[in-house]
Enzyme design. Structure first.
Site, PDB file in Angstrom:
ATOM      1  N   LYS A 176       0.895  -1.174   0.000  1.00  0.00           N
ATOM      2  CA  LYS A 176       0.000   0.000   0.000  1.00  0.00           C
ATOM      3  C   LYS A 176       0.923   1.211   0.000  1.00  0.00           C
ATOM      4  O   LYS A 176       1.374   1.672   1.042  1.00  0.00           O
ATOM      5  CB  LYS A 176      -0.892  -0.028   1.238  1.00  0.00           C
ATOM      6  N   SER A 229       5.125   8.242   9.584  1.00  0.00           N
ATOM      7  CA  SER A 229       5.267   9.162  10.714  1.00  0.00           C
ATOM      8  C   SER A 229       4.952   8.459  12.038  1.00  0.00           C
ATOM      9  O   SER A 229       4.257   7.435  12.063  1.00  0.00           O
ATOM     10  CB  SER A 229       4.340  10.360  10.519  1.00  0.00           C
ATOM     11  N   CYS A 284      13.927  10.512   6.403  1.00  0.00           N
ATOM     12  CA  CYS A 284      13.855  10.150   7.822  1.00  0.00           C
ATOM     13  C   CYS A 284      15.239  10.154   8.448  1.00  0.00           C
ATOM     14  O   CYS A 284      15.370  10.168   9.659  1.00  0.00           O
ATOM     15  CB  CYS A 284      13.208   8.789   7.989  1.00  0.00           C
TER      16      CYS A 284
HETATM   17  P1  NAD Z   1       2.503   9.151   6.864  1.00  0.00           P
HETATM   18  O1  NAD Z   1       2.601   8.546   8.203  1.00  0.00           O
HETATM   19  O2  NAD Z   1       1.594  10.309   6.666  1.00  0.00           O
HETATM   20  O3  NAD Z   1       2.004   8.042   5.799  1.00  0.00           O
HETATM   21  C1  NAD Z   1       2.613   6.774   5.720  1.00  0.00           C
HETATM   22  C2  NAD Z   1       1.587   5.772   5.185  1.00  0.00           C
HETATM   23  O4  NAD Z   1       0.495   5.691   6.106  1.00  0.00           O
HETATM   24  C3  NAD Z   1       0.994   6.156   3.825  1.00  0.00           C
HETATM   25  O5  NAD Z   1       0.884   5.001   3.032  1.00  0.00           O
HETATM   26  C4  NAD Z   1      -0.366   6.727   4.184  1.00  0.00           C
HETATM   27  O6  NAD Z   1      -1.327   6.491   3.170  1.00  0.00           O
HETATM   28  C5  NAD Z   1      -0.734   5.968   5.448  1.00  0.00           C
HETATM   29  N1  NAD Z   1      -1.564   6.773   6.360  1.00  0.00           N
HETATM   30  C6  NAD Z   1      -1.512   8.108   6.533  1.00  0.00           C
HETATM   31  N2  NAD Z   1      -2.415   8.490   7.462  1.00  0.00           N
HETATM   32  C7  NAD Z   1      -3.039   7.375   7.881  1.00  0.00           C
HETATM   33  C8  NAD Z   1      -4.061   7.126   8.846  1.00  0.00           C
HETATM   34  N3  NAD Z   1      -4.625   8.097   9.552  1.00  0.00           N
HETATM   35  N4  NAD Z   1      -4.453   5.849   9.034  1.00  0.00           N
HETATM   36  C9  NAD Z   1      -3.896   4.841   8.334  1.00  0.00           C
HETATM   37  N5  NAD Z   1      -2.925   5.032   7.407  1.00  0.00           N
HETATM   38  C10 NAD Z   1      -2.497   6.271   7.186  1.00  0.00           C
HETATM   39  O7  NAD Z   1       3.988   9.508   6.388  1.00  0.00           O
HETATM   40  P2  NAD Z   1       4.460  10.328   5.108  1.00  0.00           P
HETATM   41  O8  NAD Z   1       4.126  11.762   5.283  1.00  0.00           O
HETATM   42  O9  NAD Z   1       4.033   9.635   3.867  1.00  0.00           O
HETATM   43  O10 NAD Z   1       6.049  10.118   5.219  1.00  0.00           O
HETATM   44  C11 NAD Z   1       6.874  10.927   6.014  1.00  0.00           C
HETATM   45  C12 NAD Z   1       7.088  10.324   7.391  1.00  0.00           C
HETATM   46  O11 NAD Z   1       7.639   9.019   7.272  1.00  0.00           O
HETATM   47  C13 NAD Z   1       8.083  11.122   8.236  1.00  0.00           C
HETATM   48  O12 NAD Z   1       7.600  11.182   9.548  1.00  0.00           O
HETATM   49  C14 NAD Z   1       9.355  10.276   8.152  1.00  0.00           C
HETATM   50  O13 NAD Z   1      10.250  10.444   9.233  1.00  0.00           O
HETATM   51  C15 NAD Z   1       8.786   8.915   8.136  1.00  0.00           C
HETATM   52  N6  NAD Z   1       9.741   7.963   7.593  1.00  0.00           N
HETATM   53  C16 NAD Z   1      10.375   7.137   8.482  1.00  0.00           C
HETATM   54  C17 NAD Z   1      11.326   6.250   8.021  1.00  0.00           C
HETATM   55  C18 NAD Z   1      12.041   5.336   8.971  1.00  0.00           C
HETATM   56  O14 NAD Z   1      12.794   4.496   8.518  1.00  0.00           O
HETATM   57  N7  NAD Z   1      11.861   5.441  10.269  1.00  0.00           N
HETATM   58  C19 NAD Z   1      11.633   6.189   6.655  1.00  0.00           C
HETATM   59  C20 NAD Z   1      10.953   7.033   5.775  1.00  0.00           C
HETATM   60  C21 NAD Z   1      10.006   7.925   6.265  1.00  0.00           C
END
Ligand code: NAD
Length: 501
Positions: A176, A229, A284
């Site tokens: 997804k 996140s 990240c």
């Molecule tokens: P996000 O958390 O908004 O989204 C990630 C995924 O979750 C997406 O597929 C999105 O569709 C889904 N999602 C979003 N809101 C949701 C909800 N309420 N319920 C269920 N699913 C939901 O993250 P983003 O903005 O796409 O990416 C950036 C974030 O990812 C930053 O916080 C970054 O630090 C983090 N990140 C972490 C790593 C790591 O290895 N720790 C790596 C890459 C990115």
């Protein structure tokens, strides 16, 4: 206006819109124009994806390691051959510059190469004669159907942290991807099919929270890998665990880089600028806080600002290669710009201001220039929150001990770095810092595929990191076998209690 591209799901080896009626627009961040729309899955579509993956597991899970890795090896070759094409797709929807996008495909490719060697890693321990004529050994078997839920910032690399290892171990997979840059997920699905992967082994379900929550609650999903996140990672971990699934959920970050007075200021400035503003800070593992110890700030900040002045900011696909592209969406650019406003009102010193940047010929792009704050303190929101943009904060600190304590007090624990020529200080830092990935004179210490990637504290919920040996562990279940093959010369009934003689 050109027709918008339609971005569907990939189920059972083909593109399909299933029953989805909702859709989300996908934008080119450099122009601010919609270029396509992505289907958003409904719960019925989740059922279809899970049914496809479950059916495929019956045969893929029984397919020999040799055949599984042959498919992955062919996929590796196709990925390599199509690297720049995939990078262009990423750049067009994410905004990062082409070289950076090609770099993320390359880092994903390394995980595929690691997964091609799964036969070596799945060798199990065998102990002969634990009792008379009794041997014991452990085997690792696939978990079943795995769902991978991924963020916008690495639309190719982060899925490839997961699915090559999961598939190599005999699982089937439902990806997804982020709805902000979904096109490359379909390109990877097509390459896997071209490599000979049977239909249903790898599926892509496009969507938003509806599909995510559907996957988390679905009885046909056995394990969930999530990257995104921290608030969503917590939700994923809690919900998937409640539904009896194995789950690893990687969250957000606030990565600190300590610079000690003995460090080479030129190299430290190169590192801070590269790690702070690369991919517009949407990594990240980006450095977002420089902890300047002693007199470092007064020497380091002029070095950083001179490098900021030289950064070329513009379209990721520009023929004249840029250093930094646009932010992913207009909303995100505005959110980051709001943090800059907040930093000013909180009393930090704004040394370089990226607000109001314009790029010739691209008036509607989501631009924000490199921003630098000095005199940031740990009670400010710009210090506490993950901003996820090109905003670097310098915190001045009297001593190395205070700097280390600051990092260990942070709720995040993804990556961190120290710049110094003092081996003793570096060793102390490596041992005592509370973070999952540590760089010593390396600002972005992303491990190679055969080591595992993951943070501590609020940067990871679950037990295992991704790829490397921890990835293999996550995507397999242990089975301990005790086996008796009596010696053909031994005969006779024995009614005594069985003992380990
Ligand atoms: P996000 O958390 O908004 O989204 C990630 C995924 O979750 C997406 O597929 C999105 O569709 C889904 N999602 C979003 N809101 C949701 C909800 N309420 N319920 C269920 N699913 C939901 O993250 P983003 O903005 O796409 O990416 C950036 C974030 O990812 C930053 O916080 C970054 O630090 C983090 N990140 C972490 C790593 C790591 O290895 N720790 C790596 C890459 C990115």
């Amino acid at each position: 206006m050109a027709d918008l591209a339609r971005i569907d799901h990939w189920i059972d080896g083909e593109r399909t819109s299933l029953s989805s009626t909702r859709r989300a627009d996908v934008y080119n961040p450099a122009t601010g124009q919609a270029t396509g729309w992505v289907a958003l899955a409904e719960l019925a579509d989740v059922d279809a994806a899970v049914a496809s993956a479950r059916a495929a597991f019956e045969t893929w899970g029984e397919t020999s390691i040799a055949k599984r890795t042959q498919v992955l090896f062919r996929y590796r070759e196709l990925l390599d051959a199509n690297r720049m094409e995939l990078a262009a797709m990423i750049s067009a929807e994410h905004g990062k510059v082409l070289a950076d996008a090609a770099g993320e495909v390359g880092r994903g490719l390394e995980v595929v190469e690691f997964a091609c060697g799964v036969g070596h890693i799945l060798q199990s321990p065998f102990t002969e004669s634990v009792s008379t004529n009794v041997d014991a050994y452990t085997i690792r078997q696939p978990v079943g159907v795995v769902a991978g839920i991924t963020p916008f910032n690495f639309p190719a690399m982060v899925p490839m942290w997961m699915f090559p290892v999961a598939l190599a171990c005999g699982n089937t997979f439902i990806l997804k991807p982020s709805e902000k840059d979904p096109t490359v997920s379909l390109a990877m699905a097509e390459l896997l099919t071209d490599a000979g992967l049977p239909d249903g082994v790898f599926n892509v379900l496009q969507g938003d929270a509806v599909s995510v929550n559907g996957l988390l609650e679905h009885p046909g999903v056995d394990a969930v890998s999530f990257v995104g996140s921290t608030p969503i990672a917590k939700h994923i971990h809690r919900t998937a665990t409640e539904h009896g699934k194995r789950v690893q959920a990687l969250g957000g970050a606030k990565n600190h880089m300590i610079v000690l007075p003995d460090a080479d200021m030129g190299q430290a400035a190169d590192a801070a600028v590269s790690a702070g503003y690369g991919s517009a800070g949407e990594r990240c593992m980006a450095i977002s806080v420089v902890v300047a110890v002693g007199d470092v700030a007064d020497r380091l900040i002029p070095e950083i600002t001179s490098r900021i002045d030289d950064l070329k900011i513009g379209p990721g696909l520009s023929e004249d290669p840029m250093d930094m592209g646009a932010l992913v969406t207009g909303d995100h650019r505005d959110r980051v710009a709001n943090y800059i406003d907040m930093g000013v009102s909180e009393g930090a010193t704004l040394v370089a201001d990226g607000r109001g940047l314009s790029v010739d010929g691209h008036p509607d792009g989501y631009w924000l220039g490199a921003t630098l704050f000095d005199n940031v303190t740990t009670d400010m929101k710009i210090y506490e929150d993950e901003i996820f943009g090109p905003v670097l904060c310098v915190v001045r600190c009297d001593s190395y001990d205070d700097a280390l304590q600051m990092i260990n007090d942070s709720p995040f624990g993804n990556g961190t770095a120290i710049f110094t020529n003092d081996g003793g200080a570096a060793r102390h830092f490596r041992h005592h810092v509370k973070a999952g990935m540590v760089g010593i004179n390396v600002p972005i210490p992303v491990p190679m595929a055969y080591h595992s990637f993951g943070g501590w504290k609020d940067s990871l919920f679950g037990d295992t990191h991704v790829h490397g040996s921890e990835g293999i562990k996550f995507y397999t279940r242990n089975k301990a076998v005790t086996e008796r093959w009596p010696d053909p010369h031994d005969r006779g009934v024995n009614l005594g209690f069985p003992t380990m003689d």
